[in-house]
Every structure is written in C-alpha cells, then in structure tokens.
Design an enzyme around this catalytic site. Sequence first.
Site, PDB file in Angstrom:
ATOM      1  N   TRP A 324       0.847  -1.197   0.000  1.00 42.68           N
ATOM      2  CA  TRP A 324       0.000   0.000   0.000  1.00 42.68           C
ATOM      3  C   TRP A 324       0.885   1.251   0.000  1.00 42.68           C
ATOM      4  O   TRP A 324       0.560   2.266  -0.612  1.00 42.68           O
ATOM      5  CB  TRP A 324      -0.890  -0.007   1.249  1.00 42.68           C
ATOM      6  CG  TRP A 324      -1.789   1.201   1.347  1.00 42.68           C
ATOM      7  CD1 TRP A 324      -3.035   1.347   0.836  1.00 42.68           C
ATOM      8  CD2 TRP A 324      -1.487   2.454   1.997  1.00 42.68           C
ATOM      9  NE1 TRP A 324      -3.537   2.593   1.122  1.00 42.68           N
ATOM     10  CE2 TRP A 324      -2.596   3.297   1.826  1.00 42.68           C
ATOM     11  CE3 TRP A 324      -0.382   2.940   2.697  1.00 42.68           C
ATOM     12  CZ2 TRP A 324      -2.654   4.580   2.339  1.00 42.68           C
ATOM     13  CZ3 TRP A 324      -0.436   4.233   3.202  1.00 42.68           C
ATOM     14  CH2 TRP A 324      -1.557   5.036   3.030  1.00 42.68           C
ATOM     15  N   HIS A 325       2.025   1.148   0.696  1.00 38.60           N
ATOM     16  CA  HIS A 325       2.892   2.310   0.801  1.00 38.60           C
ATOM     17  C   HIS A 325       3.649   2.609  -0.487  1.00 38.60           C
ATOM     18  O   HIS A 325       4.104   3.729  -0.694  1.00 38.60           O
ATOM     19  CB  HIS A 325       3.897   2.130   1.949  1.00 38.60           C
ATOM     20  CG  HIS A 325       3.278   2.348   3.287  1.00 38.60           C
ATOM     21  ND1 HIS A 325       2.590   1.369   3.957  1.00 38.60           N
ATOM     22  CD2 HIS A 325       3.202   3.450   4.075  1.00 38.60           C
ATOM     23  CE1 HIS A 325       2.137   1.853   5.095  1.00 38.60           C
ATOM     24  NE2 HIS A 325       2.485   3.111   5.189  1.00 38.60           N
ATOM     25  N   GLY A 326       3.799   1.640  -1.342  1.00 37.97           N
ATOM     26  CA  GLY A 326       4.481   1.918  -2.598  1.00 37.97           C
ATOM     27  C   GLY A 326       4.720   0.657  -3.398  1.00 37.97           C
ATOM     28  O   GLY A 326       4.794  -0.442  -2.840  1.00 37.97           O
ATOM     29  N   PHE A 461       2.205   8.101  -1.475  1.00 36.16           N
ATOM     30  CA  PHE A 461       1.457   6.858  -1.298  1.00 36.16           C
ATOM     31  C   PHE A 461       0.026   7.044  -1.753  1.00 36.16           C
ATOM     32  O   PHE A 461      -0.839   6.337  -1.501  1.00 36.16           O
ATOM     33  CB  PHE A 461       1.519   6.397   0.168  1.00 36.16           C
ATOM     34  CG  PHE A 461       2.933   6.370   0.695  1.00 36.16           C
ATOM     35  CD1 PHE A 461       3.950   5.865  -0.094  1.00 36.16           C
ATOM     36  CD2 PHE A 461       3.241   6.871   1.932  1.00 36.16           C
ATOM     37  CE1 PHE A 461       5.256   5.864   0.353  1.00 36.16           C
ATOM     38  CE2 PHE A 461       4.545   6.866   2.399  1.00 36.16           C
ATOM     39  CZ  PHE A 461       5.552   6.367   1.608  1.00 36.16           C
TER      40      PHE A 461
END
Lengths: 461, 380
Positions: A324-326, A461
């Site tokens: 989700w963060h990258g 993000f």
Amino acid sequence: MLFHTWTFFCFFAVVLIGLMLLRKTPFWVHWILGSSYFFYGWWNYYYLALIIYSTSLDFFIVRQMERPGARKKLWLWISILNNLSLLGFFKYADFFISNINGLTGLNLSPASEIMPFGLEYLLPVGISFYTFQSMSYTIDYYRGKIKRETSFIRFAAFVSFFPQLVAGPIERAKNLLPQFHKFPKIKRQDIAAGSSLFIVGLFKKLALANYAALYVDRVYEDPSSANGASLTLATFAFAWQIYFDFSAYTDMARGVARIMGFKLSLNFKNPYTSASLSEFWSRWHISLSTWFRDYVYFPLGGNKKGTKRTYINLLSVFIISGLWHGAAWTFLAWGLVHGAGLTAEKALTNVKFTKIRLPRWVKITVTFLLVCAGWIFFRSRSIDEALIVYRKIFSLEWNDPQFPLFLLLMIGSVWIYQLIFESKMKKILTENWIRVPLLIGMIIYLFFCSSEGDQFIYFQF
Amino acid sequence: MKNNKGTASNALFLRPKEWIVILILVTSIFIGSPIISKRSEQINDSNYRIPYRLSNDYWSYTQLTSRLSEKEIPIIGDSVIWGEFVDNNSSLSHFLSDLSDRDFTNAGMNGLYPLALEGLIKNHAKSIKKRKVILHLNLLWMSSPERDLSTPKEQTFNHSQLIPQITRKVPSYHAPIEKRLSRFATNSVPFLSFVKHVKENYFLQRSPAEWTCLQSEANPDQYPNTYLNPLNQLLSADPLSIKDQLKISIKNTERGVNSSRHKPWSGSQRSLDWISLNNSLQWKAFKNLSTELLSRRNDLFVLIGPLNGHMFNEMTASKLNQLRDEASEWLKSMQIDHWSPDPLPSDHYADASHPLTHGYEMLAKELLKNKSFTDWVRPQ
C-alpha cells in the site's frame, strides 16, 4: 496545495468566510465539496475525474444494494474491484509490468503508453487514501454497520473532504459522514484547539521533519560511501523524519477540520514510546492499521482460526500494508519485517523466558531499534542498497558521523516530551508555564525555517 | 483541556484565553526584536554602503534609510550608485561628501533596476520623506526588451522579490502564485523582512537548520557547523569572522583601484536595441518611483546617466540621446530638478554604465559645478 503555504492560507480564509456566509443555507455542504475539489484540482485537474468517478460509482453501488432483492455481495465486489483496479493501474501497473518483463523476458509496454488521449501517466495524489475511505463505506453498508447516505453531495464531501483528502487520516463513514448532516457548531474552543494542532503540525513539518531530511538525504544519497555511524544515525533520524512529516500532516489536517467544526480521528499517538511492535501499530497511522484490521485481517479470520493461520494472516496483512505504501520490493520487505516481527512477538508471548520483567525503557529502546531496522528498507531505493546499509552498520567501521548537534537536541527534546506525556508526570505538560512559552518559541522559530517546495513524504502513497 | 481528552497526542492544546496571551506576546516579539536588533547593529562608517553579501537584505536598507540624519542626502540607485567596481571610499556619495560641505549617503544597492527600485523604496524605505533625495536614472535598463523585462520569455533576474507580485504584470516574471504570495508577504510584513535579514546576515542566507548542515567548500567531506549552536551565531558580534575560520567561502568580488576588475573599458562599439520610453516597463516604474517620492514631499533631483557613450555606434548613441531628451522632458513637466551630463572620458568607465574611481570623482566635480545641482543642494 500544501498546508504550510501562503496559497493554502488564502484558500482557507476564503473557505471559512464562505462557510460562515452559507451556514444558514443548505449549500454549506456544496461549498465544502466545491472547495475540496478545487483543493484537489490545484495539483492537477485531471485527478478530479478519478475521484468523481470513484465517488459516483460507490454511491451508485450502495444505492443498488439497497434495492429489494439486490445481489449485495456482487455489488460489493464490483465496488472493491473497481477501487482496487484504479489503485492497481495508477500505482502498481508499471511495477508489475517491469517485474513480469524481468521474469519472463517479455517486452510489455509500460502503463504510460496505454494512457488514452495522450494523458500523462502519473500517480494521483492521495489515491490510496480516498479509495480506501470510499471502499470502507460500501463494506460497512454491506455489513449493516451504517445506513445509506441519500445525498450524493454529502457523500462526495465525505470522500473528498479537503483537510484529510490527500494524506489521511482515513475516516470511516460512521465518524465523518454524520458531521455533514448538520452545520457544525464552531465553538471558540474548536478554533483554539484547531489552531494549536495546526501550529504543532507546522512545527513538526518545517522545523523538525525538514531538518532531519537534510541529514538523512545527505547520507542515504550514497550509502556505499557513508560510514556505519552516519548510516545508523541517519536511520534514526529518518525514523523521526517520517514520523514528524506524516503526523505533521495529520495534525494540520485535524487542526484545519477542527477550526471548521469537524472532528477527525487521531492518527498518531507518540509511536516511539511503544514497548512492543503490536503497541507500535496501535499508535502509528492508526486509521490505516485499523482499516487493515477491520477489512483485511478480520475477514481473513484474524486470530480465530488457529495459531498457524493467525501468523499467515498477520504476514499477509503486513505485506499488503507494505505494498500500500508503494510499488517497490523495498516496501514489501518493510511490511515483511513488521509482519515477521509481530508474528515472532505473538509466538514468544507464551515462551517462559520472555516473561522476565524488563524495565519499560529497555522495551521502548528495543522496539525503536526494530522499527528502525524496518525503516532501512522503507528509505532505501532498492533491496541491494538496504543490504549495503545493514552491512555498513554492522561492520563497525565507524567514523565521525557529523550529525548536527542542534538536530539531536531537538529530536531528543521531543522524545523526552513524549515519554513524559506517556508517564505519570503527564500533568506537568498541561501547566501554562510550559505550554505557553513552548508555543511562542515554536511560532517564532517557524518564521526562521525554510518552506519553499517541501512535499510531504506520504503524498507519494 | 477536558474537551480534548482521548483525542490528543500531545498536551499543547490551548484555551482561547491562552491564545490571546500568546498572540499578545508574539506580537510584542514581532515588534520588539527588530528594534532591539537595530540598536545592536550600529553603523559607524560615514562611507557605509550595504555590503555586497547583503545585497538582498532589504531590512538593512530600511535601517540605512531610517538612520539618515536630517542633513544627509541619500543617493538612490542601482549598482552605478552603489559602486560595482570601486570600494566604499570611492563611490559617488563619497566624493560628493568629500568635495562639498554636505553629507551624501550611498543608498544604492547592487543589482537593482527601476522596477525593483520602485518596490524597494515603496516597501522598505518608507522613512525617506520630506527630505532632499538624489535619484539616479540608468537608461541602460531600457536598452533591450529583455533588460526591460517586457518580453514574455521567462527570465531569471536579481531582486525579483521587489517587483510587483500581484498588482501588475511583468511579462518576463513567471513565478508561481505561492512564490508571489510569499514575496508579497515578506515585502509587506516588517518582521518577515527582519527574519530574512537574520538569515542573510548570520546564517549565510539559510535557515539556522540549514546552516548547521552546511558543507565546506574547501573540503566537501566536512560539515564544519555540525557541532555549533546556531543561537551562538546570533550573539556573535561579527558572524562573518566565524565563517571565515570555518573556511566557508562567502561569494564576494574584488573591488577598488588595486583589484584586477578595476580597469578601463576597451573594446569595439556596440549597437543596442533600445525600446521606446512609452513601451518601457522600467521607465514606467521610474516614473512611479519619482511620483511616489514627490508624494512623500521629498525634494527630488534626478541624475540621468551618464552612460559610456563611447561604447555605442552612431545609431545607438543617437537613440540614447533621444531617450535622454524624452526623459528630461518628462522630468521638466513634473518640475523635477535634473541633470543629464555628457559621457565621461572612455577610460573612466569599466563598462557601459559603471564609472571607475576617477570617473566617480570627475562626475562629483562636474555635479558640483552644475548650477541646477548647486542651487538644488543648497540648504533652504
């Protein structure tokens, strides 16, 4: 439009004036929606099409779900797939294509080449936040936790509410949507508390996060030429930088919303005072961790399906959270570190020797070190680079790290402040002789900080 | 505080009454700190001019102009007045003071041009009022559409903070709205200008945080300020000397008769693409500035040029004369005393507009022989 810019101050002044003028009409929600779309379109007006599409579809889907005999589950999956497809295309397409190409030797075109009408392929700011917020509405409705919102304007204002649109907190419909039903009562206390939150956030971003970034960027620019001591301190500094940066945005978002009479959820609760990884995750990015808990971990079975399954569930959730963060292997590795850490923590709970009572400060230190071990993956540009950092840190070839003493003093002061806040001495921090001079010092120092062109880390993000 | 229980991650929430106290105290600091600093930063040199390294420090300019004694006559202008190739003791103001019984102050600033000068005087030199003022007009700023900043092509130029940010359009200035608002605020709020001064003067144009992370130019692996306390820097009587010890270079250029730059112009004649005064942004700014100074009840004297006419070919020189005449016409119509001297000898110039030491001396002597000037300068 960033919170710490003159443009935002002008924008917010206009929004507030408009809001007050429209307070006795039903159009105040329209005003908030228009302001939010203006705020979002300021980055790139093409983004607006996406948010309007996502909002309209989820609003329509829930309306369809309400119809007698509707196939609720099917509509729910349409909503989930739609939101995940948006996210998948704009955030992960190139990552998957390059990996498939690498693995299979194929030559698939990058996503930028399949964009229609010659549009630029870029990650829309905040897409991970608003798609999750919108998705939670359909899931909560499906589960019978909330009622359907009948007004599209109110629902759109909930999805796009500008203070928290681009970097959270990810609000639940249950908390935020009802606040759009009645014009909020703006009390003097709300303005005072909102302003306090805003100033603290501004200080965290401009005075602390940006300062830490100066050192972190210098060292992480080329880890192979940095020494172990520099990399160790840069990693510690990054841990604080990302906390200051992200919690600053949340503070400012909550402050701005509060001044308008809205209450947003707490997103950070002094995470570096945690004595375990599980405690850390109950204090770090709370709105995201609870989202993953409610919409991924629990549906997977949580801890109700046996020990082995619990561990698998934990690992899965943290791998997803990492992604989700990258879209990069480094984020996945970061998620894996935390998933493995939490799994180990759970597994060791019942082992006898772990029940030795350690002083809390030891646990806090160990937790902080573990979290920092994860941040190395998060900050590095590749897995190879992260491994270089680890190797250098443990090589013990340490030289003068040239870490600014003033930065150390500032970070140290914040840490001590937070530890006091979490202790029995907390009351001392509520004394006027502490709070008032502290706020004055912060306000004055803010004027001496540079602010040109500073993005927030979590915007990516 | 009770309202915030359970929703706060820190204890810095304030009640409305506490905010009022804070606002009063912060406002006092806003007003008080520039005053205290003004007293601690005295100017004792009669040949003082804004140091080159503070060329973007408009707070220093405010201090310079607010400290003028009743008898002092400021000479306002760009680097020609400031003295680009000469030292403090060789600018026009020095020779005028030396050769007459009046005190002239170098109120020039390096890198200015009429559009910026207008902003500087309007926003940062409000104390120049009801006094004799010499204003320099450098027509070289109208020698091409680029210099005039009237071409739509984006340009990078000095003192962009001083030009109109919101009220007027400058075609060559394409700054985004955020930068414009920030610059507008810095021009309008004296405390922000003071903050900029502190950064310029004590922290090498950086924030205190950036200053502690400064890289040594002599040895790029070293960060000499790492273990220094930036607050000590503020208490230092001479912040520059500390930086010298740290071997952080301060970009400065040699000036004065002994410098390699102080040499007469030599070269072939050039042609310039003068633009007409009617279409010139710089001329419009100069007119605005003159009007502003008159509205402050200043007794104004305008010195036009003299540019290095030897450098221009016949057509360029004739167009320049035409512009000079037009400028004189307008000044006459405004009843502003002025003088447009002939060019100095060519070896008295370093380039198209900047005289050398003997050029300034000669110009001062010529000025003091000029009747309109001597009549104007005489105390009434």
